[in-house]
Design a protein around this motif. Structure first.
Motif, mmCIF file in Angstrom:
data_model
loop_
_atom_site.group_PDB
_atom_site.id
_atom_site.type_symbol
_atom_site.label_atom_id
_atom_site.label_comp_id
_atom_site.label_asym_id
_atom_site.label_seq_id
_atom_site.Cartn_x
_atom_site.Cartn_y
_atom_site.Cartn_z
ATOM 1 N N VAL A 156 53.246 -2.641 71.649
ATOM 2 C CA VAL A 156 52.592 -3.937 71.874
ATOM 3 C C VAL A 156 51.242 -3.651 72.507
ATOM 4 N N VAL A 157 50.173 -4.236 71.953
ATOM 5 C CA VAL A 157 48.842 -3.951 72.502
ATOM 6 C C VAL A 157 48.150 -5.213 73.010
ATOM 7 N N SER A 158 47.328 -5.012 74.071
ATOM 8 C CA SER A 158 46.405 -6.038 74.560
ATOM 9 C C SER A 158 45.078 -5.883 73.823
ATOM 10 N N LEU A 213 40.636 -18.307 68.909
ATOM 11 C CA LEU A 213 39.607 -17.296 69.179
ATOM 12 C C LEU A 213 40.166 -16.126 69.997
ATOM 13 N N LEU A 214 40.773 -16.443 71.155
ATOM 14 C CA LEU A 214 41.192 -15.376 72.077
ATOM 15 C C LEU A 214 42.247 -14.471 71.458
ATOM 16 N N SER A 215 43.073 -15.018 70.587
ATOM 17 C CA SER A 215 44.134 -14.199 69.986
ATOM 18 C C SER A 215 43.560 -13.093 69.101
ATOM 19 N N THR A 216 42.306 -13.255 68.660
ATOM 20 C CA THR A 216 41.749 -12.243 67.749
ATOM 21 C C THR A 216 41.565 -10.894 68.436
ATOM 22 N N GLY A 217 41.391 -10.884 69.750
ATOM 23 C CA GLY A 217 41.234 -9.610 70.468
ATOM 24 C C GLY A 217 42.441 -8.714 70.240
ATOM 25 N N GLU A 218 43.625 -9.294 70.397
ATOM 26 C CA GLU A 218 44.864 -8.529 70.229
ATOM 27 C C GLU A 218 45.087 -8.172 68.757
ATOM 28 N N THR A 219 44.697 -9.100 67.861
ATOM 29 C CA THR A 219 44.867 -8.821 66.427
ATOM 30 C C THR A 219 44.048 -7.583 66.051
ATOM 31 N N GLN A 220 42.826 -7.524 66.558
ATOM 32 C CA GLN A 220 41.976 -6.343 66.290
ATOM 33 C C GLN A 220 42.641 -5.068 66.796
ATOM 34 N N SER A 268 50.872 -9.491 63.591
ATOM 35 C CA SER A 268 50.396 -10.563 64.473
ATOM 36 C C SER A 268 51.626 -11.149 65.170
ATOM 37 N N GLY A 269 51.419 -12.052 66.113
ATOM 38 C CA GLY A 269 52.559 -12.700 66.761
ATOM 39 C C GLY A 269 53.445 -13.403 65.741
ATOM 40 N N ARG A 270 52.805 -14.093 64.796
ATOM 41 C CA ARG A 270 53.571 -14.809 63.764
ATOM 42 C C ARG A 270 54.384 -13.833 62.925
ATOM 43 N N GLN A 271 53.743 -12.739 62.509
ATOM 44 C CA GLN A 271 54.451 -11.762 61.678
ATOM 45 C C GLN A 271 55.609 -11.100 62.439
ATOM 46 N N ALA A 272 55.471 -11.043 63.772
ATOM 47 C CA ALA A 272 56.545 -10.444 64.579
ATOM 48 C C ALA A 272 57.634 -11.468 64.895
ATOM 49 N N GLY A 273 57.462 -12.710 64.422
ATOM 50 C CA GLY A 273 58.515 -13.722 64.585
ATOM 51 C C GLY A 273 58.525 -14.409 65.940
ATOM 52 N N ILE A 274 57.350 -14.495 66.589
ATOM 53 C CA ILE A 274 57.304 -15.103 67.923
ATOM 54 C C ILE A 274 56.927 -16.581 67.841
ATOM 55 N N THR A 303 56.434 2.554 62.495
ATOM 56 C CA THR A 303 56.249 2.096 63.873
ATOM 57 C C THR A 303 55.477 0.785 63.864
ATOM 58 N N PRO A 304 56.104 -0.332 64.280
ATOM 59 C CA PRO A 304 55.378 -1.601 64.315
ATOM 60 C C PRO A 304 54.421 -1.637 65.520
ATOM 61 N N VAL A 305 53.220 -2.169 65.277
ATOM 62 C CA VAL A 305 52.255 -2.351 66.373
ATOM 63 C C VAL A 305 51.975 -3.852 66.467
ATOM 64 N N VAL A 306 52.497 -4.477 67.512
ATOM 65 C CA VAL A 306 52.453 -5.933 67.627
ATOM 66 C C VAL A 306 51.270 -6.360 68.494
ATOM 67 N N ALA A 307 50.534 -7.367 68.014
ATOM 68 C CA ALA A 307 49.468 -7.960 68.817
ATOM 69 C C ALA A 307 50.109 -8.763 69.944
ATOM 70 N N GLY A 308 49.811 -8.396 71.191
ATOM 71 C CA GLY A 308 50.394 -9.090 72.342
ATOM 72 C C GLY A 308 49.746 -10.449 72.554
ATOM 73 N N TYR A 309 50.269 -11.204 73.536
ATOM 74 C CA TYR A 309 49.579 -12.393 74.067
ATOM 75 C C TYR A 309 49.600 -13.577 73.127
ATOM 76 N N GLN A 310 50.224 -13.458 71.939
ATOM 77 C CA GLN A 310 50.143 -14.557 70.977
ATOM 78 C C GLN A 310 51.457 -14.807 70.268
ATOM 79 N N GLY A 311 51.613 -16.037 69.828
ATOM 80 C CA GLY A 311 52.711 -16.418 68.955
ATOM 81 C C GLY A 311 52.228 -17.607 68.151
ATOM 82 N N VAL A 312 53.139 -18.261 67.458
ATOM 83 C CA VAL A 312 52.760 -19.499 66.769
ATOM 84 C C VAL A 312 53.697 -20.626 67.170
ATOM 85 N N THR A 313 53.155 -21.842 67.149
ATOM 86 C CA THR A 313 53.976 -23.024 67.410
ATOM 87 C C THR A 313 54.800 -23.305 66.152
ATOM 88 N N ARG A 314 55.738 -24.247 66.266
ATOM 89 C CA ARG A 314 56.567 -24.566 65.099
ATOM 90 C C ARG A 314 55.747 -25.140 63.956
#
Ligand code: ASP
Ligand code: MG
Length: 411
Positions: free
Chosen positions: A38-40, A68-75, A95-101, A129-140
């Motif tokens: 998981v990365v910041s 906007l802010l979520s793009t930092g972790e995506t990068q 991304s958070g969505r792809q990781a099921g958050i 090895t999955p590398v997940v963008a931290g700090y983000q998820g998606v709403t329903r």
């Protein structure tokens, strides 16, 4: 073992930093472990994006800010995945969505409601090895939401919990939790173990090692946390439920300092039912967190009420408190932003009298005046002049002999 490893922004400040972390991950994978990373965002990327946003809009919408802010972790996640692949470690970014958050709708401070780790499991099953963008998820409804500053810690703990990982390791530029911030108290010693309650008090009282919500989640789900340094091989700190200790615990485990608070006082408000309710309801409705509250014995049917808030909330709180004061017919309002809060924390003080007295004596010996006092079962907090903050921390640290011995510092 299945290990979740989270790396903070300061561990990812440049391309060389990313390579260094990728080598670390590679070593863990080559030892035969399965790793979920998981990365910041890299370095100060989140702050930079925030600054840019406020240059373009006085009051950007919370949804756009999160987008906007979520793009930092995506990068970071894509950059880390390609670095790992370059080193011959099969990897894939999520991304958070792809990781099921799935999160709540509170943009900027969303809670994690559900984690569906299916895609992560599928990757692990085929040696990726999955590398997940931290700090983000998606709403329903599919919008990106962020988890509050420092929220990648929460991502890591929630994923470790959902996968039933053997360990959750949180890497930063400090080797775990210390008896006090080592930048202020160079003699501070590293702590091998802390229980969740102590860590929660420390995080919420200003220690910047782990996000408070992340510690709360870990406590709720009983996920042990290993807080370690990216740059050294020191063992770091394990945070987990306290075992029955055979040796008696020292009364104080660590000292925290928060220099970013303000003291608000309402002087001469009526001593009548509903006064505190009105004041704190209005503050609460505006999302202003109130911490220590003091209302002493009344005199001539009047009370003084004092409380502390975060310094950042002063601007929002002042008109609300002013309005309440007028409604109640109080005498005066005072706001002091030159204060700090120093807290002694430790579950060893449970049922042990005299600990508070030792804190107060240490401050008295340093001629430091205590303006307010607050306690919980495992914490004693004092509000003092901000100019005395660091000295107060040192005096209490010394009173409870929390420092390393001189020989240990030298070698
Ligand atoms: N990048 C976000 C922040 O700076 C989240 C994190 O670092 O965990 O707060
Ligand atoms: Mg960060």
């Amino acid at each position: 073992m299945l290990i979740v490893q989270k790396y903070g922004g300061s561990s990812l400040g440049s391309a060389d930093h990313v390579k260094n972390v990728a080598r670390k991950i590679q070593r863990t994978v080559e030892q035969g472990h399965q790793v979920v990373v998981v990365v910041s965002a890299m370095g100060d990327n989140t702050d930079d994006l925030l600054e840019l946003a406020t240059k373009l809009s006085v009051n950007p919408s919370a949804r756009e800010l999160d987008q906007l802010l979520s793009t930092g972790e995506t990068q970071s996640s894509a950059l880390m995945a390609m670095t790992l692949e370059h080193f011959g470690v099969p990897a894939k970014s999520f991304s958070g969505r792809q990781a099921g958050i799935i999160t709540s709708y509170d943009y900027g401070k969303a809670r994690i409601e559900q984690v569906d780790p299916r895609e992560l499991r599928n990757a692990l099953a085929v040696g990726i090895t999955p590398v997940v963008a931290g700090y983000q998820g998606v709403t329903r409804s599919g919008d990106v939401a962020t988890l509050g500053r420092g929220g990648s810690d929460l991502t890591a703990i929630a994923i470790a919990n959902a996968l039933g990982a053997d360990r959750c390791e949180i890497y930063s530029d400090v080797a775990g939790v210390y008896t006090a911030d080592p930048r202020i108290i160079p003699a501070a010693s590293p702590l091998g173990m802390l229980n969740y309650d102590e860590m929660l008090e420390l995080s919420s009282q200003g220690a910047q090692v782990l996000q408070t919500q992340a510690v709360e989640f870990a406590r709720g789900q009983q996920v042990p946390i290993y807080a370690r340094s990216t740059f050294t091989d020191e063992p770091g700190t394990i945070i987990r439920e306290g075992k029955k200790e055979s040796v008696e615990k020292p009364p104080v485990t660590a000292i925290a300092l928060n220099r970013h608070i303000a003291k608000v006082g309402l002087i001469g408000v009526p001593d009548a039912p509903g006064v505190a309710a009105l004041l704190f309801q209005e503050l609460g409705e505006s999302g202003i967190n109130v911490e220590l509250i003091i209302q002493a014995l009344s005199h001539n049917q009047l009370n003084d009420i004092a409380f502390t808030i975060e310094e950042d909330d002063v601007e929002a709180a002042e008109p609300i408190v002013q309005r309440c004061l007028e409604k109640l017919g109080g005498n005066a309002l005072s706001i002091d932003t030159q204060v700090a809060k120093v807290s002694a924390i430790g579950s060893g003080m449970l049922g042990r009298p005299g600990v508070a007295a030792r804190v107060f004596k240490a401050l008295a010996n340093g001629h430091i005046n205590i303006q307010m006092i607050g306690t919980s079962e495992i914490k004693i907090s004092c509000i003092i002049d901000r100019d005395d903050a660091e000295r107060a921390m040192r005096l209490i640290h010394e009173e409870f002999h929390l420092g390393q011995s001189q020989e240990m510092i030298e070698d």
